[in-house]
Design a protein around this motif. Structure first.
Motif, PDB file in Angstrom:
ATOM      1  N   GLU A 153       0.809  -1.169   0.021  1.00 47.25           N
ATOM      2  CA  GLU A 153      -0.036   0.132  -0.009  1.00 47.25           C
ATOM      3  C   GLU A 153       0.831   1.173   0.015  1.00 47.25           C
ATOM      4  O   GLU A 153       1.805   1.032   0.605  1.00 47.25           O
ATOM      5  CB  GLU A 153      -0.950  -0.019   1.306  1.00 47.25           C
ATOM      6  CG  GLU A 153      -1.787  -1.123   1.147  1.00 47.25           C
ATOM      7  CD  GLU A 153      -2.618  -1.043   2.714  1.00 47.25           C
ATOM      8  OE1 GLU A 153      -3.340  -0.198   2.894  1.00 47.25           O
ATOM      9  OE2 GLU A 153      -2.148  -2.096   3.519  1.00 47.25           O
ATOM     10  N   MET A 154       0.493   2.363  -0.642  1.00 49.77           N
ATOM     11  CA  MET A 154       1.273   3.467  -0.650  1.00 49.77           C
ATOM     12  C   MET A 154       0.328   4.505  -1.179  1.00 49.77           C
ATOM     13  O   MET A 154      -0.810   4.378  -1.827  1.00 49.77           O
ATOM     14  CB  MET A 154       2.317   3.421  -1.894  1.00 49.77           C
ATOM     15  CG  MET A 154       2.139   3.278  -3.133  1.00 49.77           C
ATOM     16  SD  MET A 154       3.601   3.152  -3.984  1.00 49.77           S
ATOM     17  CE  MET A 154       2.945   1.914  -5.404  1.00 49.77           C
ATOM     18  N   ARG A 196      -1.448  -2.751  -4.499  1.00 46.93           N
ATOM     19  CA  ARG A 196      -0.906  -3.760  -5.415  1.00 46.93           C
ATOM     20  C   ARG A 196      -0.928  -5.123  -4.831  1.00 46.93           C
ATOM     21  O   ARG A 196      -0.509  -5.362  -3.691  1.00 46.93           O
ATOM     22  CB  ARG A 196       0.352  -3.270  -5.791  1.00 46.93           C
ATOM     23  CG  ARG A 196       0.154  -2.039  -6.778  1.00 46.93           C
ATOM     24  CD  ARG A 196       1.705  -1.908  -7.388  1.00 46.93           C
ATOM     25  NE  ARG A 196       1.685  -0.689  -8.388  1.00 46.93           N
ATOM     26  CZ  ARG A 196       2.625   0.340  -8.386  1.00 46.93           C
ATOM     27  NH1 ARG A 196       3.424   0.190  -7.393  1.00 46.93           N
ATOM     28  NH2 ARG A 196       2.498   1.266  -8.904  1.00 46.93           N
ATOM     29  N   ALA A 197      -1.522  -5.894  -5.257  1.00 49.13           N
ATOM     30  CA  ALA A 197      -1.631  -7.547  -4.917  1.00 49.13           C
ATOM     31  C   ALA A 197      -0.914  -8.380  -6.013  1.00 49.13           C
ATOM     32  O   ALA A 197      -1.375  -8.216  -6.955  1.00 49.13           O
ATOM     33  CB  ALA A 197      -2.933  -7.630  -4.770  1.00 49.13           C
ATOM     34  N   VAL A 255     -13.279   4.257  -6.890  1.00 55.10           N
ATOM     35  CA  VAL A 255     -12.337   3.222  -6.668  1.00 55.10           C
ATOM     36  C   VAL A 255     -12.127   2.594  -7.714  1.00 55.10           C
ATOM     37  O   VAL A 255     -13.181   1.875  -8.442  1.00 55.10           O
ATOM     38  CB  VAL A 255     -12.705   2.070  -5.497  1.00 55.10           C
ATOM     39  CG1 VAL A 255     -11.550   1.104  -5.561  1.00 55.10           C
ATOM     40  CG2 VAL A 255     -12.675   2.863  -4.255  1.00 55.10           C
ATOM     41  N   LYS A 256     -10.951   2.158  -8.292  1.00 60.11           N
ATOM     42  CA  LYS A 256     -10.832   1.344  -9.620  1.00 60.11           C
ATOM     43  C   LYS A 256      -9.800   0.278  -9.574  1.00 60.11           C
ATOM     44  O   LYS A 256      -8.790   0.593  -8.910  1.00 60.11           O
ATOM     45  CB  LYS A 256     -10.291   2.433 -10.960  1.00 60.11           C
ATOM     46  CG  LYS A 256     -11.182   3.860 -10.966  1.00 60.11           C
ATOM     47  CD  LYS A 256     -12.518   3.333 -11.624  1.00 60.11           C
ATOM     48  CE  LYS A 256     -13.381   4.759 -11.880  1.00 60.11           C
ATOM     49  NZ  LYS A 256     -14.696   4.598 -11.741  1.00 60.11           N
ATOM     50  N   ALA A 257      -9.946  -0.693 -10.477  1.00 57.34           N
ATOM     51  CA  ALA A 257      -8.993  -1.944 -10.317  1.00 57.34           C
ATOM     52  C   ALA A 257      -8.510  -2.347 -11.730  1.00 57.34           C
ATOM     53  O   ALA A 257      -9.140  -2.184 -12.715  1.00 57.34           O
ATOM     54  CB  ALA A 257      -9.594  -2.985  -9.660  1.00 57.34           C
ATOM     55  N   GLU A 304      -3.977  -3.915  -9.301  1.00 55.41           N
ATOM     56  CA  GLU A 304      -3.941  -2.580  -8.766  1.00 55.41           C
ATOM     57  C   GLU A 304      -5.165  -1.993  -8.534  1.00 55.41           C
ATOM     58  O   GLU A 304      -5.929  -1.858  -9.355  1.00 55.41           O
ATOM     59  CB  GLU A 304      -2.874  -1.638  -9.846  1.00 55.41           C
ATOM     60  CG  GLU A 304      -2.694  -0.474  -9.129  1.00 55.41           C
ATOM     61  CD  GLU A 304      -1.631   0.357 -10.217  1.00 55.41           C
ATOM     62  OE1 GLU A 304      -0.423   0.209  -9.870  1.00 55.41           O
ATOM     63  OE2 GLU A 304      -2.279   1.117 -10.715  1.00 55.41           O
ATOM     64  N   VAL A 305      -5.156  -1.579  -7.358  1.00 52.58           N
ATOM     65  CA  VAL A 305      -6.648  -0.778  -6.889  1.00 52.58           C
ATOM     66  C   VAL A 305      -6.128   0.380  -6.667  1.00 52.58           C
ATOM     67  O   VAL A 305      -5.251   0.723  -5.741  1.00 52.58           O
ATOM     68  CB  VAL A 305      -7.157  -1.581  -5.637  1.00 52.58           C
ATOM     69  CG1 VAL A 305      -8.536  -0.794  -5.243  1.00 52.58           C
ATOM     70  CG2 VAL A 305      -7.692  -3.062  -6.250  1.00 52.58           C
TER      71      VAL A 305
END
Length: 140
Positions: A35-36, A45-46, A108-110, A118-119
Motif C-alpha cells: 500500500e502506498m 497492489r496485490a 475506486v478503480k481496479a 492494482e486498486v
C-alpha cells in the motif's frame, strides 16, 4: 501528523493478525499486498500470478473496507514415456484492507497487468468532511 498518517498508523488491530492467520494470509494461498499513497490516491497492489482476474478474483468496497477475494487453481502435469507426475494447488484467499474515511466507493478503480492487481482509491482532500459532523444543540 496528518489525518492520512494517523490512519496508516492506527488501522491495524490485534484481530487483523488473528483474521489473517485463519484466512490463509500466512500460508501458501496468501496474497502479498503493498500500500502506498501516490499524490492524492491510495494505491494497493496485490501479487496474483497465474490467476485470471475476470474469472477468479472479486474486488469489492463496503463499509470503508477494500476486499480482495479469489480462488487459485494450479495444476501441472509431466508426462513422459514411462512416468506420469501431477501436482496441483487449490485454495481460496481473501484480504481485507480498511480505507481512509471519505473514500468514495464509486471512485475506486481496479486493473490487472502482468500478474499484479492494482486498486486505486482517490483520497478526500484534507479539509473535506469524512462522514462525521457536529450537531448543534438547541436550548429549549
Amino acid at each position: 501528523m496528518t489525518d492520512l498518517m494517523k490512519w496508516f498508523d492506527s488501522r491495524r488491530s490485534p484481530m487483523d493478525v488473528i483474521e489473517r492467520l485463519f484466512e490463509g494470509d500466512m500460508g501458501t494461498s496468501a496474497i502479498r499486498v503493498e500500500e502506498m499513497v501516490d499524490g492524492n490516491t491510495l494505491v494497493v497492489r496485490a501479487e496474483l500470478p497465474g490467476i485470471d482476474p475476470e474469472q477468479d478474483v472479486e474486488v469489492t468496497v463496503a463499509d470503508g473496507v477494500l476486499t480482495i477475494r479469489g480462488e487459485r487453481q494450479e495444476k501441472k502435469e509431466h508426462k513422459e514415456k514411462d512416468s506420469y507426475r501431477s501436482e496441483f494447488r487449490y485454495g481460496s484467499f481473501i484480504r481485507r484492507l480498511p480505507l481512509p474515511g471519505g473514500v468514495q466507493q464509486a471512485d475506486v478503480k481496479a486493473s490487472h497487468k502482468d500478474g499484479v492487481l492494482e486498486v486505486r482509491a482517490p483520497l478526500p482532500e484534507q479539509g473535506q468532511e469524512t462522514g462525521a459532523s457536529k450537531i448543534p444543540i438547541i436550548r429549549g
